[in-house]
Write an enzyme that holds these catalytic residues in place. Sequence first.
Site, mmCIF file in Angstrom:
data_model
loop_
_atom_site.group_PDB
_atom_site.id
_atom_site.type_symbol
_atom_site.label_atom_id
_atom_site.label_comp_id
_atom_site.label_asym_id
_atom_site.label_seq_id
_atom_site.Cartn_x
_atom_site.Cartn_y
_atom_site.Cartn_z
ATOM 1 N N TYR A 122 -1.515 9.600 24.070
ATOM 2 C CA TYR A 122 -1.610 8.483 23.003
ATOM 3 C C TYR A 122 -2.006 9.157 21.998
ATOM 4 O O TYR A 122 -1.655 9.039 20.694
ATOM 5 C CB TYR A 122 -2.734 7.318 23.677
ATOM 6 C CG TYR A 122 -2.601 5.992 22.573
ATOM 7 C CD1 TYR A 122 -1.768 5.077 22.616
ATOM 8 C CD2 TYR A 122 -3.822 5.849 21.857
ATOM 9 C CE1 TYR A 122 -1.989 4.215 21.791
ATOM 10 C CE2 TYR A 122 -4.052 4.754 21.175
ATOM 11 C CZ TYR A 122 -3.282 3.995 21.024
ATOM 12 O OH TYR A 122 -3.244 2.821 20.271
ATOM 13 N N LYS B 184 -0.438 9.062 18.056
ATOM 14 C CA LYS B 184 -1.013 8.368 16.719
ATOM 15 C C LYS B 184 -1.321 9.326 15.731
ATOM 16 O O LYS B 184 -1.063 9.024 14.726
ATOM 17 C CB LYS B 184 -2.131 7.662 17.273
ATOM 18 C CG LYS B 184 -1.779 6.504 18.116
ATOM 19 C CD LYS B 184 -0.855 5.400 17.505
ATOM 20 C CE LYS B 184 -0.483 4.372 18.528
ATOM 21 N NZ LYS B 184 0.403 3.267 17.668
ATOM 22 N N ILE C 85 -1.368 -7.632 18.109
ATOM 23 C CA ILE C 85 -1.457 -7.566 16.780
ATOM 24 C C ILE C 85 -0.253 -7.843 16.047
ATOM 25 O O ILE C 85 -0.358 -8.689 15.002
ATOM 26 C CB ILE C 85 -1.768 -5.854 16.450
ATOM 27 C CG1 ILE C 85 -3.250 -5.435 17.044
ATOM 28 C CG2 ILE C 85 -1.684 -5.570 15.059
ATOM 29 C CD1 ILE C 85 -3.632 -3.989 17.073
ATOM 30 N N SER D 143 -3.615 4.384 14.676
ATOM 31 C CA SER D 143 -4.766 4.420 15.501
ATOM 32 C C SER D 143 -5.736 5.286 15.035
ATOM 33 O O SER D 143 -5.450 6.287 14.674
ATOM 34 C CB SER D 143 -4.429 4.500 16.975
ATOM 35 O OG SER D 143 -5.718 4.281 17.634
HETATM 36 P P1 NDP Z 1 0.253 -5.358 23.019
HETATM 37 O O1 NDP Z 1 0.382 -4.810 24.178
HETATM 38 O O2 NDP Z 1 -0.537 -6.716 23.020
HETATM 39 O O3 NDP Z 1 1.410 -5.641 22.172
HETATM 40 C C1 NDP Z 1 2.483 -4.620 22.078
HETATM 41 C C2 NDP Z 1 3.794 -5.203 21.866
HETATM 42 O O4 NDP Z 1 4.705 -4.482 21.697
HETATM 43 C C3 NDP Z 1 4.097 -6.142 23.269
HETATM 44 O O5 NDP Z 1 4.899 -7.197 22.761
HETATM 45 C C4 NDP Z 1 5.059 -5.320 23.970
HETATM 46 O O6 NDP Z 1 5.849 -5.498 24.810
HETATM 47 C C5 NDP Z 1 6.021 -4.572 22.652
HETATM 48 N N1 NDP Z 1 6.437 -3.092 23.195
HETATM 49 C C6 NDP Z 1 5.986 -2.242 23.899
HETATM 50 N N2 NDP Z 1 7.086 -1.457 23.955
HETATM 51 C C7 NDP Z 1 7.885 -1.640 23.167
HETATM 52 C C8 NDP Z 1 9.133 -1.008 22.793
HETATM 53 N N3 NDP Z 1 9.546 -0.041 23.591
HETATM 54 N N4 NDP Z 1 10.158 -1.732 22.213
HETATM 55 C C9 NDP Z 1 9.946 -2.885 21.594
HETATM 56 N N5 NDP Z 1 8.505 -3.480 21.731
HETATM 57 C C10 NDP Z 1 7.651 -3.087 22.669
HETATM 58 O O7 NDP Z 1 -0.570 -4.298 22.023
HETATM 59 P P2 NDP Z 1 -1.462 -4.347 20.666
HETATM 60 O O8 NDP Z 1 -1.024 -5.441 19.878
HETATM 61 O O9 NDP Z 1 -2.698 -4.162 21.058
HETATM 62 O O10 NDP Z 1 -0.946 -2.993 19.974
HETATM 63 C C11 NDP Z 1 0.059 -3.132 18.779
HETATM 64 C C12 NDP Z 1 -0.029 -1.575 18.352
HETATM 65 O O11 NDP Z 1 -1.288 -1.477 17.670
HETATM 66 C C13 NDP Z 1 0.227 -0.542 19.067
HETATM 67 O O12 NDP Z 1 1.066 0.303 18.246
HETATM 68 C C14 NDP Z 1 -1.066 -0.073 19.567
HETATM 69 O O13 NDP Z 1 -0.891 1.443 19.927
HETATM 70 C C15 NDP Z 1 -1.854 -0.350 18.117
HETATM 71 N N6 NDP Z 1 -3.227 -0.038 18.327
HETATM 72 C C16 NDP Z 1 -3.926 -1.104 19.277
HETATM 73 C C17 NDP Z 1 -5.019 -0.899 19.358
HETATM 74 C C18 NDP Z 1 -5.980 -1.895 20.371
HETATM 75 O O14 NDP Z 1 -7.216 -1.576 20.874
HETATM 76 N N7 NDP Z 1 -5.341 -2.929 20.854
HETATM 77 C C19 NDP Z 1 -6.148 0.114 18.871
HETATM 78 C C20 NDP Z 1 -5.316 0.925 17.774
HETATM 79 C C21 NDP Z 1 -4.122 0.855 17.757
HETATM 80 P P3 NDP Z 1 5.667 -5.886 26.233
HETATM 81 O O15 NDP Z 1 4.641 -7.192 26.326
HETATM 82 O O16 NDP Z 1 7.109 -6.213 27.050
HETATM 83 O O17 NDP Z 1 4.970 -4.542 26.605
#
Ligand code: NDP
Length: 254
Positions: free
Chosen positions: A161, A165, A22, A146
């Site tokens: 989780y 959220k 996202i 979320s």
């Molecule tokens: P992804 O896992 O595809 O992307 C998340 C990104 O955040 C990754 O690049 C990850 O790095 C990075 N990340 C994780 N932990 C950290 C940290 N401690 N510091 C810095 N960066 C970090 O997830 P989404 O894009 O799907 O999700 C993005 C947001 O949307 C999240 O908050 C998620 O909870 C929320 N969300 C997602 C939904 C879904 O269905 N996909 C639904 C509702 C909410 P790395 O790759 O190294 O882990």
Amino acid sequence: MKHDIFSLKGKVALVTGGNRGIGKVVAEYMADAGADIAIMDLDDASAVAAAIAAEYGVRATARVCDVTRREDVRAAMASIAGELGTLDILFNNAGIVMHKPALELEPGEWEKVLGVNLNGVFYVAAEFASRLVSEGKGGSIVNTASMSGSIVNIPQQQASYNTSKAAVIHLTKSLAVEWADKGIRVNCISPGYIATELISFVSPELLETWRGMIPFKRLGRPEELAGAVIYLASGASPYTSGCDIVIDGCFTVV
Ligand code: NDP
């Protein structure tokens, strides 16, 4: 447009978790709306930043940063502001998920989810707001919450989780009120199931179960969140703060 209210031209937008999913897609759409982009992620997002700069003709940069380490967050932000001049918009989006019954959580697992999804969101928001206050300017924060912050998903069990959220939604409202007189607006989006790497571990059977429960009968796409983020980040929403936009294909409506 006579009133170009959705434009982000001249603004610098910081996106956490922007190396993929996202964050990456929304960063691209914000660049398309004119914003310069800074990405903070656990991984090196330099290639994503370079691609955004080349595609949209904006400035873009990246810093490796764990949002759970407040000192690192402060240092990364200072470094970004040094390069891009300032910060105006924060898409506070990094997050992780864990499907695990509460009674089976290993030591530290609860803390890990809350550490990234709640503490990390707070640290980044607070450091961002602190910078803005010291520069004497306002800005806009959009947190990624979320639908799990408002409902309890089934059949998977994910209390950590859901709790994190729900806390993000109330943190959003709390900071919106605290920072109203500082010209810093704080809102959040609550996506439903979105097809990204975050849920790549989910079995085909569980995905099918989810699809059956969603009135739209499909998962959402990251680009379907971009309009809401740009609305909340831009001059189109000057009187909107403390708001949660649910984007879930009607999942939480039924
Ligand atoms: P992804 O896992 O595809 O992307 C998340 C990104 O955040 C990754 O690049 C990850 O790095 C990075 N990340 C994780 N932990 C950290 C940290 N401690 N510091 C810095 N960066 C970090 O997830 P989404 O894009 O799907 O999700 C993005 C947001 O949307 C999240 O908050 C998620 O909870 C929320 N969300 C997602 C939904 C879904 O269905 N996909 C639904 C509702 C909410 P790395 O790759 O190294 O882990």
